[in-house]
Write an enzyme that holds these catalytic residues in place. Structure first.
Site, PDB file in Angstrom:
ATOM      1  N   LYS A  22     -15.465  19.603  -1.032  1.00  0.00           N
ATOM      2  CA  LYS A  22     -14.506  20.420  -1.154  1.00  0.00           C
ATOM      3  C   LYS A  22     -13.433  19.964  -2.025  1.00  0.00           C
ATOM      4  O   LYS A  22     -12.893  20.766  -2.994  1.00  0.00           O
ATOM      5  CB  LYS A  22     -13.797  20.740   0.277  1.00  0.00           C
ATOM      6  CG  LYS A  22     -12.441  21.347   0.219  1.00  0.00           C
ATOM      7  CD  LYS A  22     -11.762  21.326   1.558  1.00  0.00           C
ATOM      8  CE  LYS A  22     -11.160  20.159   2.169  1.00  0.00           C
ATOM      9  NZ  LYS A  22      -9.824  19.820   1.402  1.00  0.00           N
ATOM     10  N   ASN A  23     -13.031  18.445  -2.049  1.00  0.00           N
ATOM     11  CA  ASN A  23     -11.867  18.133  -3.166  1.00  0.00           C
ATOM     12  C   ASN A  23     -12.433  17.906  -4.363  1.00  0.00           C
ATOM     13  O   ASN A  23     -11.567  17.497  -5.170  1.00  0.00           O
ATOM     14  CB  ASN A  23     -11.585  16.652  -2.314  1.00  0.00           C
ATOM     15  CG  ASN A  23     -10.764  17.262  -0.948  1.00  0.00           C
ATOM     16  OD1 ASN A  23     -10.528  18.556  -0.634  1.00  0.00           O
ATOM     17  ND2 ASN A  23     -10.487  16.085  -0.198  1.00  0.00           N
ATOM     18  N   CYS A 117       2.250  20.242   5.331  1.00  0.00           N
ATOM     19  CA  CYS A 117       1.533  20.794   6.445  1.00  0.00           C
ATOM     20  C   CYS A 117       1.626  19.586   7.583  1.00  0.00           C
ATOM     21  O   CYS A 117       2.387  18.681   7.561  1.00  0.00           O
ATOM     22  CB  CYS A 117       0.063  20.645   6.124  1.00  0.00           C
ATOM     23  SG  CYS A 117      -0.565  19.041   5.532  1.00  0.00           S
ATOM     24  N   ARG A 122       4.017  16.475   1.890  1.00  0.00           N
ATOM     25  CA  ARG A 122       3.239  16.841   0.662  1.00  0.00           C
ATOM     26  C   ARG A 122       4.239  17.023  -0.706  1.00  0.00           C
ATOM     27  O   ARG A 122       4.027  18.148  -0.981  1.00  0.00           O
ATOM     28  CB  ARG A 122       2.311  17.725   0.850  1.00  0.00           C
ATOM     29  CG  ARG A 122       1.480  17.907   2.258  1.00  0.00           C
ATOM     30  CD  ARG A 122       0.496  16.509   2.359  1.00  0.00           C
ATOM     31  NE  ARG A 122      -0.566  16.759   1.436  1.00  0.00           N
ATOM     32  CZ  ARG A 122      -1.903  17.213   1.879  1.00  0.00           C
ATOM     33  NH1 ARG A 122      -1.764  17.919   2.848  1.00  0.00           N
ATOM     34  NH2 ARG A 122      -2.903  17.320   1.008  1.00  0.00           N
ATOM     35  N   ASP A 305      -8.957  10.453   4.612  1.00  0.00           N
ATOM     36  CA  ASP A 305      -9.593  11.646   5.392  1.00  0.00           C
ATOM     37  C   ASP A 305     -10.591  11.372   6.339  1.00  0.00           C
ATOM     38  O   ASP A 305     -11.249  11.935   6.852  1.00  0.00           O
ATOM     39  CB  ASP A 305     -10.307  12.335   4.085  1.00  0.00           C
ATOM     40  CG  ASP A 305      -9.071  13.052   3.197  1.00  0.00           C
ATOM     41  OD1 ASP A 305      -9.610  13.580   2.253  1.00  0.00           O
ATOM     42  OD2 ASP A 305      -7.921  12.905   3.650  1.00  0.00           O
ATOM     43  N   ARG A 397     -12.374  25.360   7.085  1.00  0.00           N
ATOM     44  CA  ARG A 397     -11.627  25.173   5.671  1.00  0.00           C
ATOM     45  C   ARG A 397     -12.456  24.267   4.824  1.00  0.00           C
ATOM     46  O   ARG A 397     -12.504  24.027   3.760  1.00  0.00           O
ATOM     47  CB  ARG A 397      -9.775  24.662   5.717  1.00  0.00           C
ATOM     48  CG  ARG A 397      -9.085  25.598   6.177  1.00  0.00           C
ATOM     49  CD  ARG A 397      -7.628  25.461   5.971  1.00  0.00           C
ATOM     50  NE  ARG A 397      -7.468  24.845   4.723  1.00  0.00           N
ATOM     51  CZ  ARG A 397      -6.205  24.316   4.280  1.00  0.00           C
ATOM     52  NH1 ARG A 397      -5.543  24.086   5.421  1.00  0.00           N
ATOM     53  NH2 ARG A 397      -6.011  23.653   3.232  1.00  0.00           N
TER      54      ARG A 397
HETATM   55  C1  EPZ Z   1      -5.744  14.898  -1.778  1.00  0.00           C
HETATM   56  O1  EPZ Z   1      -4.663  15.540  -1.430  1.00  0.00           O
HETATM   57  C2  EPZ Z   1      -6.768  15.703  -0.952  1.00  0.00           C
HETATM   58  N1  EPZ Z   1      -6.717  17.348  -0.938  1.00  0.00           N
HETATM   59  C3  EPZ Z   1      -6.523  15.484   0.542  1.00  0.00           C
HETATM   60  O2  EPZ Z   1      -7.490  15.685   1.368  1.00  0.00           O
HETATM   61  C4  EPZ Z   1      -6.500  13.746   0.602  1.00  0.00           C
HETATM   62  O3  EPZ Z   1      -6.135  13.539   1.769  1.00  0.00           O
HETATM   63  C5  EPZ Z   1      -5.456  13.353  -0.479  1.00  0.00           C
HETATM   64  O4  EPZ Z   1      -6.040  13.699  -1.737  1.00  0.00           O
HETATM   65  C6  EPZ Z   1      -5.523  11.701  -0.521  1.00  0.00           C
HETATM   66  O5  EPZ Z   1      -6.748  11.081  -0.743  1.00  0.00           O
HETATM   67  C7  EPZ Z   1      -7.560  17.745  -2.151  1.00  0.00           C
HETATM   68  O6  EPZ Z   1      -7.981  17.090  -2.879  1.00  0.00           O
HETATM   69  C8  EPZ Z   1      -7.642  19.344  -2.160  1.00  0.00           C
HETATM   70  P1  EPZ Z   1      -2.096  12.768  -2.924  1.00  0.00           P
HETATM   71  P2  EPZ Z   1      -3.364  15.405  -2.589  1.00  0.00           P
HETATM   72  O7  EPZ Z   1      -1.535  13.611  -3.960  1.00  0.00           O
HETATM   73  O8  EPZ Z   1      -4.045  15.567  -3.945  1.00  0.00           O
HETATM   74  C9  EPZ Z   1       2.201  11.427  -2.392  1.00  0.00           C
HETATM   75  C10 EPZ Z   1      -8.696  16.759   3.093  1.00  0.00           C
HETATM   76  O9  EPZ Z   1      -8.591  16.474   4.351  1.00  0.00           O
HETATM   77  N2  EPZ Z   1       2.588  12.237  -3.147  1.00  0.00           N
HETATM   78  O10 EPZ Z   1      -3.077  11.918  -3.601  1.00  0.00           O
HETATM   79  O11 EPZ Z   1      -2.166  16.386  -1.910  1.00  0.00           O
HETATM   80  C11 EPZ Z   1       1.699  12.343  -0.929  1.00  0.00           C
HETATM   81  O12 EPZ Z   1       3.174  12.527  -0.205  1.00  0.00           O
HETATM   82  C12 EPZ Z   1      -7.156  16.698   2.366  1.00  0.00           C
HETATM   83  O13 EPZ Z   1      -9.654  17.363   2.604  1.00  0.00           O
HETATM   84  C13 EPZ Z   1       4.110  12.251  -3.607  1.00  0.00           C
HETATM   85  O14 EPZ Z   1       4.554  11.438  -3.130  1.00  0.00           O
HETATM   86  O15 EPZ Z   1      -2.910  13.893  -2.225  1.00  0.00           O
HETATM   87  C14 EPZ Z   1       1.025  11.492   0.001  1.00  0.00           C
HETATM   88  O16 EPZ Z   1       1.816  10.594   0.701  1.00  0.00           O
HETATM   89  C15 EPZ Z   1      -6.239  16.273   3.285  1.00  0.00           C
HETATM   90  N3  EPZ Z   1       4.252  12.971  -4.719  1.00  0.00           N
HETATM   91  C16 EPZ Z   1       0.249  10.706  -1.242  1.00  0.00           C
HETATM   92  O17 EPZ Z   1       0.828  10.817  -2.264  1.00  0.00           O
HETATM   93  C17 EPZ Z   1       3.463  13.766  -5.257  1.00  0.00           C
HETATM   94  O18 EPZ Z   1       3.920  14.340  -6.217  1.00  0.00           O
HETATM   95  C18 EPZ Z   1      -1.147  10.977  -1.357  1.00  0.00           C
HETATM   96  O19 EPZ Z   1      -1.262  12.378  -1.841  1.00  0.00           O
HETATM   97  C19 EPZ Z   1       2.060  13.818  -4.895  1.00  0.00           C
HETATM   98  C20 EPZ Z   1       1.620  13.156  -3.764  1.00  0.00           C
END
Ligand code: EPZ
Length: 420
Positions: A22-23, A117, A122, A305, A397
């Protein structure tokens, strides 16, 4: 509304084939907006989130055609819109990944701000930091966010956190920018590598994906490509835990073993036998499980995850198990649901302490996010009586045909309507 009824199922046995990730599929679908010729994708998982992303692409003028199981042909030659619809954005925050491609291709993009969420707020500050560094003007007002740039010029961008989404969005904005972009402290997840491989097939000049420094040299135009999405390492890990938690013997097929190292290591520490065989992995658990500790980290650390699924497993590991969640600020919502089933878990800020080995019993529980939903199914497989998992739209999802795949392994799991 639907629910899943999960009965105590005994040892799971047999083979299960893992679907496309998915990701990886979601950012690759967004990146299709950058192409000007036919793009042929295979191994695209049949998920609600993928359906929504395809609707977003069509709303922007792309043509999306399903030509077989997991096979799509996408053509974005006639992109005629840069504004995504609120109704679609609000359904899936990953649709925010169209911002980078739209900025790169059209020089403008307007979206509603993606909400938080259950697992955290996020934020998107790092995405916006990248867009601004490339020369875009970014405005946020009344829940909307827009970015405009007459031209994008490559820059050196440091990510304060190796955000997966920010790395992906900035990569997709930079592939058509003038000059060289360097992303430092980039995310290194396998899904980033898959996106980079896809962009290179379109004609982009991207090197370093999978390391913490990604270099992108802008090119004038991207064409078409054929690409097969990598297998879902989180779905694979979920079924590996299913074998462990039921003391079963399961072969998980269509796996890239190199992506599974943290999960394999932790299951071995719990006492499972793991046979790595090419593109499959066999998980055999014939004796009691030993207590384990996990700490979630950006890749190649233990994946956040997989945290919920391992918390369910820890309830069967005799003794004290510790889980530390460092990636998201609120990703223990499934603890209260597991406690309804009799689990002995205490949460102290980012740490969950699981006193494993006590029997679980069926209860009415709800999925608080897609991985939490999977964890509740896993717990239900070993609990006495029936576990009713509600709000399973979260699960749909991210998991393709989850109950069929579990039933093939001997799980007693059915989908039912929720009485009004
Ligand atoms: C991706 O989300 C995945 N989703 C998530 O999978 C996964 O848990 C996550 O990466 C971490 O591996 C998809 O790929 C669609 P991040 P993403 O930006 O990109 C902080 C699932 O279960 N952050 O790496 O949103 C944020 O708050 C889902 O399939 C900032 O501070 O994750 C978090 O604490 C859930 N500022 C951390 O980084 C930003 O601009 C990780 O977020 C962006 C993120």
């Amino acid at each position: 509304m639907e629910k899943l009824l999960v009965e105590s199922s005994g040892r799971l046995q047999g083979k299960v084939r893992i679907s496309g990730a998915k990701n990886a599929a979601l950012p690759i679908l967004a990146a299709c907006l950058l192409g000007t010729e036919d793009i042929y994708l295979e191994e695209v998982p049949d998920l609600k989130d993928v359906e929504i992303m395809c609707q977003v692409l069509e709303s922007l003028g792309a043509k999306v055609k399903k030509v077989g199981k997991g096979e799509l042909i996408i053509n974005s030659a006639n992109l005629n819109n840069y504004k995504t619809k609120y109704e679609l954005m609000s359904k899936m925050r990953a649709s925010f990944l169209v911002m980078g491609p739209l900025l790169g291709r059209l020089g403008k993009t307007e979206n509603s701000l993606p909400g938080g969420c259950s697992i955290g707020s996020r934020p998107i500050d790092l995405h916006l930091k990248g867009f601004k560094a490339l020369g875009a003007k970014v405005q946020t007002d009344f829940g909307n966010i827009s970015a405009y740039a007459d031209r994008l010029v490559g820059q050196k961008i440091y990510l304060d956190f190796p955000s997966v989404g920010a790395t992906e969005n900035i990569m997709m904005a930079a592939v058509l920018a003038e000059g060289e972009t360097i992303i430092d402290n980039a995310a290194m997840e396998p899904e980033i590598v898959d996106l980079s491989n896809f962009l290179r097939k379109l004609g982009a000049n991207v090197i370093g994906a999978g390391t913490s420094t990604i270099k992108i040299k802008g090119v004038p135009e991207l064409k078409g490509a054929r690409h097969s999405v990598i297998p879902d390492r989180i779905e694979a890990g979920t079924f590996m835990v299913a074998a462990a938690i039921t003391g079963g013997d399961v072969v998980v097929e269509n796996v890239i073993l190199n992506h599974m190292k943290p999960v394999i290591a932790k299951l071995r520490e719990a006492g499972c036998r793991i046979d790595e065989e090419g593109e499959s992995v066999r998980v055999l658990c014939e004796r009691g499980l030993k207590p384990i500790d996990i700490k979630t980290l950006p890749y190649p650390g233990f994946p956040t995850d997989m945290q919920a699924q391992f918390l369910a497993l820890m309830t069967r590991c005799n003794g004290i198990n510790i889980a530390i969640e460092t990636v998201f600020e609120n990703r223990f919502m499934h603890v209260d649901e597991l406690k309804k089933m009799g689990a002995d878990i205490r949460v102290e800020e980012r740490k969950a302490i699981v006193n494993g080995g006590k029997p679980l019993h069926g209860a009415k529980v709800r999925a608080t996010d897609l991985r939490a939903g999977a964890a509740l199914i896993l717990a239900g497989l070993t609990a006495t009586g029936t576990t009713e998992v509600h709000e399973i739209y979260h699960i749909d999802r991210g998991y393709e045909n989850i109950e069929e795949k579990f039933r093939k392994l001997g799980a007693k799991i059915t989908r039912a309507k929720v009485e009004d």
